[in-house]
Design a protein around this motif. Structure first.
Motif, short mmCIF file in Angstrom:
data_model
loop_
_atom_site.label_atom_id
_atom_site.label_comp_id
_atom_site.label_asym_id
_atom_site.label_seq_id
_atom_site.Cartn_x
_atom_site.Cartn_y
_atom_site.Cartn_z
N TRP A 129 3.94 5.24 1.15
CA TRP A 129 3.04 5.09 -0.01
C TRP A 129 3.61 5.74 -1.27
O TRP A 129 3.30 5.30 -2.38
CB TRP A 129 1.68 5.69 0.31
N ILE A 130 4.46 6.73 -1.11
CA ILE A 130 5.01 7.40 -2.29
C ILE A 130 5.94 6.46 -3.06
O ILE A 130 6.09 6.56 -4.27
CB ILE A 130 5.75 8.70 -1.88
N PHE A 131 6.56 5.51 -2.36
CA PHE A 131 7.39 4.51 -3.03
C PHE A 131 6.52 3.57 -3.87
O PHE A 131 6.91 3.17 -4.96
CB PHE A 131 8.18 3.71 -2.00
N VAL A 132 5.35 3.23 -3.33
CA VAL A 132 4.42 2.39 -4.09
C VAL A 132 3.99 3.12 -5.36
O VAL A 132 3.95 2.53 -6.45
CB VAL A 132 3.19 2.05 -3.22
N LEU A 133 3.68 4.41 -5.23
CA LEU A 133 3.23 5.19 -6.38
C LEU A 133 4.33 5.36 -7.42
O LEU A 133 4.05 5.49 -8.62
CB LEU A 133 2.74 6.57 -5.91
N SER A 134 5.60 5.38 -6.98
CA SER A 134 6.69 5.54 -7.94
C SER A 134 6.95 4.26 -8.73
O SER A 134 7.44 4.31 -9.87
CB SER A 134 7.97 5.97 -7.22
N LEU A 135 6.63 3.10 -8.16
CA LEU A 135 6.86 1.82 -8.84
C LEU A 135 5.64 1.33 -9.59
O LEU A 135 5.76 0.67 -10.64
CB LEU A 135 7.28 0.77 -7.79
N LEU A 136 4.46 1.66 -9.09
CA LEU A 136 3.21 1.13 -9.65
C LEU A 136 3.05 1.38 -11.16
O LEU A 136 2.68 0.46 -11.89
CB LEU A 136 2.02 1.71 -8.88
N PRO A 137 3.32 2.60 -11.68
CA PRO A 137 3.12 2.81 -13.12
C PRO A 137 3.97 1.90 -14.00
O PRO A 137 3.52 1.46 -15.06
CB PRO A 137 3.53 4.29 -13.32
N TRP A 138 5.20 1.60 -13.58
CA TRP A 138 6.07 0.72 -14.36
C TRP A 138 5.47 -0.68 -14.47
O TRP A 138 5.46 -1.27 -15.57
CB TRP A 138 7.46 0.64 -13.71
N ILE A 139 4.96 -1.19 -13.36
CA ILE A 139 4.40 -2.55 -13.36
C ILE A 139 3.08 -2.58 -14.12
O ILE A 139 2.84 -3.49 -14.93
CB ILE A 139 4.20 -3.04 -11.92
N LEU A 140 2.22 -1.60 -13.88
CA LEU A 140 0.91 -1.58 -14.53
C LEU A 140 1.00 -1.38 -16.03
O LEU A 140 0.15 -1.87 -16.78
CB LEU A 140 0.04 -0.47 -13.91
N LEU A 141 2.01 -0.68 -16.49
CA LEU A 141 2.15 -0.42 -17.93
C LEU A 141 2.89 -1.56 -18.64
O LEU A 141 2.43 -2.04 -19.69
CB LEU A 141 2.90 0.90 -18.14
N LEU A 142 4.01 -2.00 -18.11
CA LEU A 142 4.89 -2.92 -18.84
C LEU A 142 4.45 -4.37 -18.73
O LEU A 142 4.66 -5.14 -19.67
CB LEU A 142 6.33 -2.76 -18.34
N THR A 143 3.84 -4.76 -17.61
CA THR A 143 3.42 -6.16 -17.48
C THR A 143 2.31 -6.52 -18.48
O THR A 143 2.39 -7.56 -19.15
CB THR A 143 2.97 -6.46 -16.04
#
Length: 335
Positions: free
Chosen positions: A198-212
């Motif tokens: 789950w920590i990998f999901v948390l490390s990628l999630l902000p990039w997708i939620l912000l930039l998309t």
């Protein structure tokens, strides 16, 4: 202004893409080395699963599935931005060498830092971003013609050549790694989705939620930049500033995605093309669908790889390449 018929088509396509993504999601959860029957899956989801079923679903399957979905979205949106900015249907973070630049910085990071620390998951995307940005800057400068913008043919040639050189440098540096680190890097380059927590999901999630969402807000700008540069200037767009911002967004999405998922190509090439063929070239219409298709492609590739050769599996990057290479050749011949 879109007609009522176009709006209905976009809605129907979006709903169909969401339904297909949910179907692939369910199949991915239920299949693999340790499979779950539909009854077991439903029981586990509502909180009545056995310890074994909870372990399979919440610790093994879901984190990897979410990483595949997020990375697929990021690569698809990145590819859509690059294709629009360069007016080149063959643009893709992998083909243009951005993934290779990110990969080179990944191996540089591994050479000097350990991959066991918790900060690794958050620092690694920044290293990958630096490599992707540097690569994009070199490609852009070598492909740009003053007054005309980026020359599409030169862009592909420079990108492919630079990608080959960067992959060669990555392989050379990888031979100097310890066996465990070399194994990690080999899996990364093959496109194996290694983020399974789950920590990998948390490390990628902000990039997708912000930039998309930022990309979606700039849909009108992308529509304008897709025209000739003089037209864009004439309607009041600050071409230089907007192009730089959007390139940075595209590189950041691709770099963060491959840092966690591995060196995966062709998703950013195929997803925007498929979306445009379904709903047309307006970015407001095809960008969300491209993101959904990117998630479907990468999740399906990872699921197929796990089913064919479980428990080790075939890397998702290889499955995507088997599909994407003929598609790339088709586009090359067509365009």
């Amino acid at each position: 202004m879109m007609s009522l018929r176009q709006i209905k088509r976009i809605r129907a396509t979006t709903i169909a893409a969401i339904v297909l993504l949910v179907a692939v999601f369910i199949l991915s959860v239920a299949t693999g080395f340790a499979s779950l029957t539909p009854g077991e899956l439903f029981r586990t989801v509502i909180g009545q699963g056995t310890p074994r079923e909870n372990l399979i679903l919440f610790e093994f399957r879901l984190p990897r599935i979410f990483v595949a979905v997020l990375a697929g979205m990021g690569l698809a949106v990145s590819g859509a931005i690059l294709q629009s900015l360069t007016k080149n249907p063959l643009s893709d973070p992998g083909i243009l060498g951005i993934n290779a630049g990110a990969g080179l910085m990944v191996v540089v990071y591994i050479m000097f830092f350990t991959v066991e620390t918790s900060s690794f998951l958050y620092i690694l995307p920044l290293f990958a971003l630096a490599g992707g940005m540097a690569t994009a800057a070199v490609i852009y400068l070598m492909s740009y013609i003053k007054g005309e913008g980026v020359e599409p043919t030169r862009l592909v040639l420079v990108g492919v050549g630079l990608a080959a050189a960067l992959y060669g440098a990555t392989l050379t540096l990888s031979t100097r790694l310890e066996m465990e680190d070399y194994s990690f890097m080999a899996n990364w380059m093959a496109g194996r989705i290694w983020g399974d927590d789950w920590i990998f999901v948390l490390s990628l999630l902000p990039w997708i939620l912000l930039l998309t969402p930022i990309t979606l807000l700039k849909s009108n700008v992308l529509n304008t930049l897709n025209l000739h540069e003089n037209v864009s200037i004439g309607v009041g767009v600050n071409v230089g500033r907007e192009r730089i911002i959007l390139i940075m967004i595209a590189v950041a999405l691709a770099s963060a995605s491959v840092a966690v998922s591995g060196g995966i190509g062709f998703v950013g090439l195929m997803a925007p093309h498929i979306a445009r063929s379904l709903v047309g070239p307006r970015h407001q219409a095809f960008l969300p669908i491209a993101a959904l298709i990117g998630a479907i492609l990468l999740l399906a590739a990872d699921s197929i790889g796990r089913v064919i050769l479980d428990p080790s599996g075939i890397p998702a990057g290889i499955i995507v390449t088997i599909i994407g290479a003929p598609y790339f050749m088709y586009l090359l011949a067509k365009k």
